[in-house]
Every structure is written in structure tokens, then in C-alpha cells.
Design a protein around this motif. Structure first.
Motif, mmCIF file in Angstrom:
data_model
loop_
_atom_site.group_PDB
_atom_site.id
_atom_site.type_symbol
_atom_site.label_atom_id
_atom_site.label_comp_id
_atom_site.label_asym_id
_atom_site.label_seq_id
_atom_site.Cartn_x
_atom_site.Cartn_y
_atom_site.Cartn_z
ATOM 1 N N ASP A 171 48.073 39.737 58.297
ATOM 2 C CA ASP A 171 49.105 40.181 57.518
ATOM 3 C C ASP A 171 48.867 39.951 55.849
ATOM 4 O O ASP A 171 49.870 39.821 55.295
ATOM 5 N N GLY A 172 47.553 39.727 55.638
ATOM 6 C CA GLY A 172 47.100 39.440 54.194
ATOM 7 C C GLY A 172 47.600 37.975 53.813
ATOM 8 O O GLY A 172 47.727 37.632 52.543
ATOM 9 N N GLU A 180 41.338 35.843 46.614
ATOM 10 C CA GLU A 180 41.180 36.226 44.981
ATOM 11 C C GLU A 180 41.077 35.063 44.244
ATOM 12 O O GLU A 180 40.592 35.337 43.188
ATOM 13 N N LEU A 181 41.732 34.008 44.631
ATOM 14 C CA LEU A 181 41.350 32.625 43.702
ATOM 15 C C LEU A 181 39.683 32.441 43.896
ATOM 16 O O LEU A 181 38.992 32.011 42.850
ATOM 17 N N LYS A 211 37.915 34.833 41.780
ATOM 18 C CA LYS A 211 38.467 34.375 40.173
ATOM 19 C C LYS A 211 37.446 33.114 39.996
ATOM 20 O O LYS A 211 36.840 33.067 38.707
ATOM 21 N N GLY A 212 37.274 32.234 40.790
ATOM 22 C CA GLY A 212 36.235 31.275 40.372
ATOM 23 C C GLY A 212 34.888 31.693 40.363
ATOM 24 O O GLY A 212 34.042 30.991 39.460
ATOM 25 N N VAL A 213 34.478 32.682 41.055
ATOM 26 C CA VAL A 213 33.059 33.271 40.754
ATOM 27 C C VAL A 213 33.000 33.807 39.142
ATOM 28 O O VAL A 213 32.165 33.719 38.557
ATOM 29 N N GLU A 214 34.259 34.613 39.094
ATOM 30 C CA GLU A 214 34.307 35.399 37.787
ATOM 31 C C GLU A 214 34.303 34.505 36.750
ATOM 32 O O GLU A 214 33.779 34.649 35.538
ATOM 33 N N ARG A 253 30.078 31.578 47.139
ATOM 34 C CA ARG A 253 31.149 32.542 47.616
ATOM 35 C C ARG A 253 30.995 33.083 49.082
ATOM 36 O O ARG A 253 31.803 33.553 49.651
ATOM 37 N N GLN A 254 29.538 33.133 49.332
ATOM 38 C CA GLN A 254 29.386 33.665 50.701
ATOM 39 C C GLN A 254 29.491 32.783 52.012
ATOM 40 O O GLN A 254 29.237 33.077 53.003
#
Length: 235
Positions: free
Chosen positions: A165-166, A173-174, A177-180, A189-190
Motif C-alpha cells: 500500500d505504498g 524516494e529518499l 534523493k541520495g543518488v540525486e 542504489r541497486q
């Protein structure tokens, strides 16, 4: 490898070039899976339903369970489902948490340890893969630490998140964001995979492609082994 000759002497110097090999693809088979999950059931029945379905997926594959040892909430549900299905259940719990996470009769075998670190260390030792179900701070801490151990090369086992349920949307998303922002590498990330249903998650984990083979830094929690984590000098 390339060969170069020194300008003053006719001596060949071997220069080792790093060889980057693509990740090895294989189909994983698991004997034991560790499930991190809450000692509470959550506010929606979908969390309990997904927990029972994950337990059934493990039973269908004849996979034993390693978990936090509690008999309440989602921990109680996953352990009972797997145990009733005929597979072995091993709970690992710090002695100090027993009054809070165990109610009534325990399920399967219980191993009592001295600390939270010992709990996670024993879980990692016993399991072939890790799955996080919805839970609170403890569940979050466990899955984040097992991801970190992968990054450090302490293990190279699949790590999955069942995004019921998400529930884990914000955490995922965090990570992105850490990658970004340059704090998490694209490769790191993988380490973790996610899915919305138990069947889909099990399929992804069985097809999991290793980021590395558990030897990136050669670290180990075992004392006396090469590459083990050592404490600093006493103050």
C-alpha cells in the motif's frame, strides 16, 4: 595488463589494469529468508493480509523463516503462517526485549542474544536473503543496516522491500534523493529491490543481480578473521 619498458634500463614493468566485469546473472534459490517486520499489526488489514501472503509464498517454495522472535503484530503473523505451513522458524531476540515482543507461546525455535547488534549479526548469518515488511523504527533500522552491510561487503545476499500500500514510498524516494544529491552511488542504489506484492517480490529476488559478491571491502564481523571490524584503542 600492459607492458612498459623503463627508459634507462631494459626492464619490463607490468601495469595491472582494472578489469570491470558485468554482474553475474543467476537464479537464486533460498533455504532461509530473514523477514524484518513490525511487532504491531498496523492500522490497515492490508498489512496483515500481505504478511500472511508472504508467509504462504515462502511455504510454497519450502523456505524456512528467520525473524525477530516476537509473537505480536506482523512478526507473530509471519512466524505462525510459515510454521503452520510446515517450514522451520527461527526467532532471534535480545533478552531485554522478550517481555515486550513475546506474548504467550513462542513459535518455532527461539535464540536469545545479548544485544540488538548480536540479533542482526545472527540473522545475517542464518539467512540467504532479507525482506522488509512494514514496521516501525526497529524495522527501518534493521533493513537500513543490512543494506549498509551489503555496501561494505559483509554479505552479498538479496535485500527486498515489500511496499504494501505504498508504505515504503517515502523511503524509496529518499534513496533516490541520495543518488540525486551524490550521497548514494548508482550501483549502491541497486542493492535493494522492491515490489507491491509478495509474489512479485519473490520473483525479483530470485532473479536478483548482485552489485558485488560480498567481498567489496572484505569486511567481517567475526573476530580474528582477516578484514574483520576492529575496535580502536582504549582511551
Amino acid at each position: 595488463m600492459t607492458r612498459t619498458k623503463g627508459s634507462d634500463r631494459s626492464v619490463e614493468v607490468l601495469v595491472m589494469e582494472e578489469v570491470v566485469r558485468p554482474p553475474t546473472k543467476k537464479r537464486w534459490t533460498f533455504k532461509r529468508v530473514c523477514v524484518f517486520c513490525g511487532s504491531k499489526p498496523g492500522s490497515k488489514s492490508i498489512f496483515s493480509n500481505a504478511t500472511v501472503e508472504l508467509g504462504k509464498q515462502l511455504v510454497e517454495r519450502n523456505i524456512d523463516l528467520v525473524y525477530g522472535g516476537g509473537s505480536k503484530g506482523l512478526m507473530g503473523l509471519i512466524s505462525k503462517t510459515v510454521f503452520d505451513g510446515g517450514c522451520h522458524v527461527l526467532g532471534v531476540i535480545p533478552k531485554a526485549l522478550m517481555p515486550y515482543e513475546i506474548s504467550g507461546t513462542t513459535i518455532g525455535d527461539i535464540k536469545i542474544v545479548s544485544s540488538m547488534h548480536e540479533r542482526k549479526k545472527e540473522m545475517e548469518k542464518q539467512a540467504d536473503a532479507f525482506i522488509a515488511l512494514p514496521g516501525g523504527y526497529g524495522t527501518m533500522e534493521e533493513v537500513l543496516e543490512i543494506i549498509t552491510w551489503y555496501q561494505l561487503g559483509i554479505h552479498g545476499k538479496p535485500v527486498g522491500v515489500l511496499n504494501v500500500d505504498g508504505y515504503f514510498n517515502s523511503l524509496i524516494e529518499l534513496f533516490n534523493k541520495g543518488v540525486e544529491e551524490g550521497f548514494i552511488g548508482d550501483t549502491e542504489r541497486q542493492i535493494i529491490v522492491s515490489a507491491e506484492t509478495p509474489a512479485e517480490l519473490m520473483k525479483k529476488m530470485e532473479e536478483y543481480v548482485q552489485v558485488h559478491d560480498g567481498a567489496a571491502y572484505g569486511l567481517s564481523w567475526e573476530e580474528g578473521r582477516a578484514g574483520s571490524i576492529a575496535s580502536g584503542p582504549a582511551p
